[in-house]
Design a protein around this motif. Sequence first.
Motif, PDB file in Angstrom:
ATOM      1  N   ALA A  85      90.777 -36.312  62.726  1.00  0.00           N
ATOM      2  CA  ALA A  85      89.503 -36.764  63.261  1.00  0.00           C
ATOM      3  C   ALA A  85      89.022 -38.015  62.538  1.00  0.00           C
ATOM      4  N   ALA A  86      89.421 -38.154  61.270  1.00  0.00           N
ATOM      5  CA  ALA A  86      89.075 -39.357  60.512  1.00  0.00           C
ATOM      6  C   ALA A  86      90.147 -40.421  60.645  1.00  0.00           C
ATOM      7  N   ASP A  87      91.425 -40.039  60.504  1.00  0.00           N
ATOM      8  CA  ASP A  87      92.511 -41.016  60.626  1.00  0.00           C
ATOM      9  C   ASP A  87      93.813 -40.275  60.939  1.00  0.00           C
ATOM     10  N   PHE A  88      94.350 -40.530  62.130  1.00  0.00           N
ATOM     11  CA  PHE A  88      95.563 -39.849  62.594  1.00  0.00           C
ATOM     12  C   PHE A  88      96.740 -40.141  61.682  1.00  0.00           C
ATOM     13  N   ALA A  89      96.922 -41.400  61.287  1.00  0.00           N
ATOM     14  CA  ALA A  89      98.094 -41.770  60.488  1.00  0.00           C
ATOM     15  C   ALA A  89      98.070 -41.081  59.135  1.00  0.00           C
ATOM     16  N   PHE A  90      96.884 -40.980  58.524  1.00  0.00           N
ATOM     17  CA  PHE A  90      96.807 -40.275  57.242  1.00  0.00           C
ATOM     18  C   PHE A  90      97.173 -38.812  57.421  1.00  0.00           C
ATOM     19  N   ALA A  91      96.636 -38.188  58.477  1.00  0.00           N
ATOM     20  CA  ALA A  91      96.951 -36.784  58.727  1.00  0.00           C
ATOM     21  C   ALA A  91      98.455 -36.586  58.879  1.00  0.00           C
ATOM     22  N   PHE A  92      99.101 -37.500  59.609  1.00  0.00           N
ATOM     23  CA  PHE A  92     100.539 -37.416  59.823  1.00  0.00           C
ATOM     24  C   PHE A  92     101.290 -37.492  58.495  1.00  0.00           C
ATOM     25  N   ALA A  93     100.902 -38.425  57.647  1.00  0.00           N
ATOM     26  CA  ALA A  93     101.566 -38.594  56.356  1.00  0.00           C
ATOM     27  C   ALA A  93     101.332 -37.386  55.455  1.00  0.00           C
ATOM     28  N   PHE A  94     100.095 -36.893  55.437  1.00  0.00           N
ATOM     29  CA  PHE A  94      99.776 -35.788  54.534  1.00  0.00           C
ATOM     30  C   PHE A  94     100.482 -34.506  54.950  1.00  0.00           C
ATOM     31  N   ILE A  95     100.537 -34.229  56.250  1.00  0.00           N
ATOM     32  CA  ILE A  95     101.230 -33.026  56.707  1.00  0.00           C
ATOM     33  C   ILE A  95     102.715 -33.122  56.388  1.00  0.00           C
ATOM     34  N   THR A 251     103.094 -28.213  67.396  1.00  0.00           N
ATOM     35  CA  THR A 251     101.743 -27.659  67.424  1.00  0.00           C
ATOM     36  C   THR A 251     100.795 -28.451  66.555  1.00  0.00           C
ATOM     37  N   HIS A 252     101.251 -28.849  65.353  1.00  0.00           N
ATOM     38  CA  HIS A 252     100.287 -29.606  64.543  1.00  0.00           C
ATOM     39  C   HIS A 252     100.112 -31.034  65.059  1.00  0.00           C
ATOM     40  N   ILE A 253     101.083 -31.557  65.804  1.00  0.00           N
ATOM     41  CA  ILE A 253     100.851 -32.839  66.489  1.00  0.00           C
ATOM     42  C   ILE A 253      99.751 -32.665  67.537  1.00  0.00           C
ATOM     43  N   ALA A 254      99.796 -31.554  68.283  1.00  0.00           N
ATOM     44  CA  ALA A 254      98.745 -31.282  69.266  1.00  0.00           C
ATOM     45  C   ALA A 254      97.391 -31.093  68.586  1.00  0.00           C
ATOM     46  N   ALA A 255      97.387 -30.407  67.442  1.00  0.00           N
ATOM     47  CA  ALA A 255      96.130 -30.234  66.699  1.00  0.00           C
ATOM     48  C   ALA A 255      95.599 -31.576  66.209  1.00  0.00           C
ATOM     49  N   MET A 256      96.497 -32.445  65.751  1.00  0.00           N
ATOM     50  CA  MET A 256      96.070 -33.781  65.329  1.00  0.00           C
ATOM     51  C   MET A 256      95.524 -34.578  66.509  1.00  0.00           C
ATOM     52  N   ALA A 257      96.113 -34.387  67.683  1.00  0.00           N
ATOM     53  CA  ALA A 257      95.588 -35.050  68.881  1.00  0.00           C
ATOM     54  C   ALA A 257      94.167 -34.576  69.168  1.00  0.00           C
ATOM     55  N   ALA A 258      93.909 -33.268  68.959  1.00  0.00           N
ATOM     56  CA  ALA A 258      92.554 -32.756  69.143  1.00  0.00           C
ATOM     57  C   ALA A 258      91.595 -33.402  68.156  1.00  0.00           C
ATOM     58  N   GLY A 259      92.022 -33.549  66.905  1.00  0.00           N
ATOM     59  CA  GLY A 259      91.174 -34.225  65.928  1.00  0.00           C
ATOM     60  C   GLY A 259      90.916 -35.672  66.304  1.00  0.00           C
ATOM     61  N   LEU A 260      91.960 -36.346  66.731  1.00  0.00           N
ATOM     62  CA  LEU A 260      91.843 -37.732  67.179  1.00  0.00           C
ATOM     63  C   LEU A 260      90.809 -37.852  68.301  1.00  0.00           C
ATOM     64  N   LEU A 261      90.904 -36.957  69.273  1.00  0.00           N
ATOM     65  CA  LEU A 261      90.001 -36.991  70.418  1.00  0.00           C
ATOM     66  C   LEU A 261      88.577 -36.594  70.008  1.00  0.00           C
ATOM     67  N   ASP A 262      88.467 -35.651  69.092  1.00  0.00           N
ATOM     68  CA  ASP A 262      87.151 -35.241  68.604  1.00  0.00           C
ATOM     69  C   ASP A 262      86.428 -36.418  67.950  1.00  0.00           C
ATOM     70  N   GLY A 263      87.134 -37.162  67.109  1.00  0.00           N
ATOM     71  CA  GLY A 263      86.514 -38.311  66.456  1.00  0.00           C
ATOM     72  C   GLY A 263      86.086 -39.375  67.454  1.00  0.00           C
ATOM     73  N   ALA A 264      86.926 -39.626  68.473  1.00  0.00           N
ATOM     74  CA  ALA A 264      86.582 -40.622  69.487  1.00  0.00           C
ATOM     75  C   ALA A 264      85.375 -40.185  70.309  1.00  0.00           C
ATOM     76  N   LEU A 265      85.340 -38.909  70.667  1.00  0.00           N
ATOM     77  CA  LEU A 265      84.236 -38.399  71.483  1.00  0.00           C
ATOM     78  C   LEU A 265      82.915 -38.455  70.719  1.00  0.00           C
ATOM     79  N   ARG A 266      82.925 -38.055  69.471  1.00  0.00           N
ATOM     80  CA  ARG A 266      81.699 -38.103  68.669  1.00  0.00           C
ATOM     81  C   ARG A 266      81.154 -39.528  68.595  1.00  0.00           C
ATOM     82  N   LEU A 267      82.039 -40.479  68.356  1.00  0.00           N
ATOM     83  CA  LEU A 267      81.620 -41.872  68.247  1.00  0.00           C
ATOM     84  C   LEU A 267      81.040 -42.364  69.566  1.00  0.00           C
ATOM     85  N   ALA A 268      81.700 -42.008  70.671  1.00  0.00           N
ATOM     86  CA  ALA A 268      81.230 -42.440  71.985  1.00  0.00           C
ATOM     87  C   ALA A 268      79.877 -41.822  72.330  1.00  0.00           C
ATOM     88  N   VAL A 269      79.691 -40.540  72.024  1.00  0.00           N
ATOM     89  CA  VAL A 269      78.427 -39.879  72.337  1.00  0.00           C
ATOM     90  C   VAL A 269      77.288 -40.463  71.502  1.00  0.00           C
TER      91      VAL A 269
END
Length: 736
Positions: A85-95, A251-269
């Motif tokens: 939700a904060a940064d997809f690339a960081f999440a990918f690296a950390f996982i 599955t964790h790629i899908a979860a990261m996609a949810a975080g990515l989308l959550d961050g975008a939606l919050r910013l847009a709202v």
Amino acid sequence: MNAVQDDRDAGLGEDARALLRGVAEFARGELGPLAAAGCGEQPWAGDLIRQACRRGYAGIEVPAGEGGLGLPYRMRARVAETLAAADFAFAFAFINQHNVALRIAEHGSAAARARYLPGLLAGELIGGTAMSEPRAGSDFAAIATRARRGEGGGWILDGEKAWVANAAGGEVALVFAQTDPARGPAGIACFIVDLRAPQCERVAGAPLEGLGAAGIAGIRLTGYRAEDSDVLYAPGQGFSMALAGVNKARTHIAAMAAGLLDGALRLAVRHASTRQAFGRPIIEQQGLRWSLADVSMRLQILRMLADRAAGLIDAGSDEAVAAAAMAKKYAGEECLDAVSACVQVLGAGGLLPAQGMARRLLAAKALCFADGTTEMMNERIAAGLAARFATAPQATAPGATADGERGMPYRALKLTRGEDGATQARLERIAEDELPDGEVLVDVAYSSLNYKDALAITGKSPVVRSFPMVPGIDFAGTVRHSADPRFKPGDAVLLNGWGLGETRWGGLAQAARVPADWLLRLPADMDARRAMAIGTAGYTAMLCVMALERHNATPEGGPVLVTGANGGVGTVAIALLAGKGYTVTASTGRPQEADYLRGLGASGILDRATLSGPGKPLQKEAWAAAVDCVGSHTLANVLAGMRYGAPVAACGLAQGMDLPATVAPFILRGVALIGVDSVYAPMGLRAEAWRRLAEELPQGMLEANTRELGLSEIAAAAVPLLEGRIRGRIVVDVNR
């Protein structure tokens, strides 16, 4: 946390809740500067990964006895979502860092655990997994990185890996390498590699737009020595262990996609709630409100899919395969459009680096192919869909032997390619989990040896498209297990074509696992041995007869010519045509077989030499129909000698693939040349051909025209078959 997140936290222990609170605080406080960097300006997030490790986040699933938190997989997915939700690339690296620690904790030697695990958990070492290669892509079995035994022990590694997370500055990589190319997937092993060694070169390449924080790079190993204690997965385990982790990865790629989308939606709202247009917040505009509502709905669906897959993984359910694929597929198909809708709300400001939207768009595209493309997910989902309607396997009959039971090895003729490029054929034992995917597992009773099989076994022609390969373009047997309601255990079935023995493991084995859509039930009056005595050759002959009939050939129309008459197709075609009352002339290069051909029903014998050389474009009108198994000059001369409007069914190329003919027979005599394909013929045509074979082919003809060999005798018979020294059909009893 919002209400949805609170509901998802219900039932979590305090350790899990504390982890999520800490990760969320870390994401808000520490990842802000990284998330605000432009797409091409993000550095590798190594320092932040080390900081997160020092906070204890790197050991989510690592057993407590090894210094980790010992939490279930679903917590890894939740952490991945929170970070993304904060940064997809960081999440990918950390996982990726977490996964290296987990694999070593679960499978590393005692020495490896002591050497690497404390540093990985504390952030002193950062790692990634090296599977992909510049020229292998998604074809993991085709990796070229080699590992050979070193003098005095250990392993020597040579090769290049690509797309390795954290390789830009990390210290450790789990490197998958091939120890024996002849064994294919069974030769793959995995080694723990110190990236700081002089024998390891980092291959930076061009940075990936929007994924700079992941530190994705390549590595090149030249004579790297790995100690025996640094073998993570021994040869024969690497391939299966790599695939065992794929459900978690998807599955964790899908979860990261949810975080990515959550961050975008919050910013847009937030933006839409404060941005004024025409005297009111733009979120009050119906079109925009509905757009954001649609994004919110996609987010909740994605979360539900990811949560379900994570729960099934923790439960050890077989349904996790399809569930993970569904979550990954939905993420790939919906996330990009949803993030784009959020950018639309922000307008041009959405492209400012500080908003991070451009980076989210790139990440949304990247997750479409990370850990498997959408097309691959469709294959997994389709298999899972069939499995939902599976028939329960029958219990083992009293007195049944263990050989061939689930998990037990099967005998198979296996083809591999040596280092010199030559094809090697060996009788081996294969495990059930080596068999390719498919809804139906068949206990093979009989197969056959065909011309194409002989080419594959000897390597005389590039029939085999990938190695290792089990040859055998057809088989017949009984269903052992089925995940398709059309078939149940004990059903008698047959299969031919569809790339068996070329692109798909074939029938020269005691078992075959295949797609249900390819199988046919054996006709009621036909057993497995008779089906393979007929085989692909006989089935092709019937397709030829049916093709002639569709083009108005009749017994009363005049004589029929069959070329290549002593081969499998030719002999059956003669018997079928003669049985229907046709006057058949057999073309052969073996005049000593004339009596045999007459016994099949041939009325006349023609020396093949009269057809095999260059001839005139138009010749005397002799034949009312023809079946050609030879091609090249023979087919050209057959066409030149056809009567007006006569059909020719062409199914072979024993003389060659060329056709040195003119258009004269087609234009001046209206001759019809019909190509007959036995490999991909429609199922309706196949079923009709096999039904008619059961009814119309004389039983005695098969007995006189068939010899039986055991599986161990097949390799030796390939060369004589190619040289024309074997008459008729060879049936293979795979159980002897």
